[in-house]
Design an enzyme around this catalytic site. Sequence first.
Site, PDB file in Angstrom:
ATOM      1  N   ARG A  66       2.322   4.651   3.498  1.00 49.58           N
ATOM      2  CA  ARG A  66       1.847   5.504   2.404  1.00 49.58           C
ATOM      3  C   ARG A  66       1.292   6.785   3.006  1.00 49.58           C
ATOM      4  O   ARG A  66       0.300   6.770   3.737  1.00 49.58           O
ATOM      5  CB  ARG A  66       0.765   4.784   1.602  1.00 49.58           C
ATOM      6  CG  ARG A  66       0.245   5.542   0.391  1.00 49.58           C
ATOM      7  CD  ARG A  66      -0.739   4.670  -0.387  1.00 49.58           C
ATOM      8  NE  ARG A  66      -1.168   5.303  -1.610  1.00 49.58           N
ATOM      9  CZ  ARG A  66      -2.255   6.071  -1.712  1.00 49.58           C
ATOM     10  NH1 ARG A  66      -3.017   6.283  -0.658  1.00 49.58           N
ATOM     11  NH2 ARG A  66      -2.589   6.611  -2.873  1.00 49.58           N
ATOM     12  N   LYS A 100      -7.751   4.845  -4.833  1.00 50.48           N
ATOM     13  CA  LYS A 100      -7.336   5.410  -6.119  1.00 50.48           C
ATOM     14  C   LYS A 100      -8.526   5.363  -7.059  1.00 50.48           C
ATOM     15  O   LYS A 100      -8.743   4.388  -7.763  1.00 50.48           O
ATOM     16  CB  LYS A 100      -6.141   4.630  -6.686  1.00 50.48           C
ATOM     17  CG  LYS A 100      -4.858   4.815  -5.878  1.00 50.48           C
ATOM     18  CD  LYS A 100      -3.648   4.319  -6.635  1.00 50.48           C
ATOM     19  CE  LYS A 100      -2.360   4.646  -5.903  1.00 50.48           C
ATOM     20  NZ  LYS A 100      -1.160   4.230  -6.655  1.00 50.48           N
ATOM     21  N   SER A 121       4.619  -0.766  -9.228  1.00 48.77           N
ATOM     22  CA  SER A 121       3.250  -1.013  -9.659  1.00 48.77           C
ATOM     23  C   SER A 121       3.220  -1.311 -11.155  1.00 48.77           C
ATOM     24  O   SER A 121       3.951  -0.686 -11.929  1.00 48.77           O
ATOM     25  CB  SER A 121       2.367   0.211  -9.377  1.00 48.77           C
ATOM     26  OG  SER A 121       2.316   0.481  -7.995  1.00 48.77           O
TER      27      SER A 121
END
Length: 214
Positions: free
Chosen positions: A42, A140, A111
């Site tokens: 990521r 997040k 997701s």
Amino acid sequence: MKLDNKSLLLYLVTDRSWLGDQSLISQVEKSLIEGVTFLQLREKNLDNESFLNLAIEMKDLACRYDVPFVINDNIDIAIKSDADGVHIGQDDMPIEEARKIIGKDKILGVSAGTVEEAILAEQLGADYLGVGAIFSTNTKKDAQNISFETLKNICESVDIPVVAIGGINKENILSLEGSGIDGVSVISAILAQKNIAKATYELKDICERIFKHD
């Protein structure tokens, strides 16, 4: 690479912000040695060339440990690096388009935060679901927490594997027992620890005890 639900037992998502002056490759390798079973790269702040070079290096590392390797969001990098697949969120590329681009033989993770999103993702070609955020997370900050009941309902509503994501660590992971998930996805529970190898070993041990695979 064919996805086995056992490979989702301990899923590591990379984040260089925790590593200080340590290299991402060396730290991730410590976790692979001690039992990480799935790896996602990521990267939000690298230019394309640097991202691709890192992806190729990480793919080679994952291959050495026979661990599935996917790229977060960036399908172009996933294809160029010959990653095993890609993981996309609800606000990224449409699921069916992602499947069409990567082909039927690559892994597609999606997701999901609701039963409806989960069912649709499976119908459109997802191979596994990342469901969360389960607990509050610094990664997040705008993510809404998912209840245990919702997590369980999602697991019961789909036939593809489910991995829980968001703020999971060795202190709270036991509360996920009985939810039906196949494993957990973590970042700081491994990469932010002073002893990455020890943290990985301890998490893997807990996962093997509470997430049973046939």
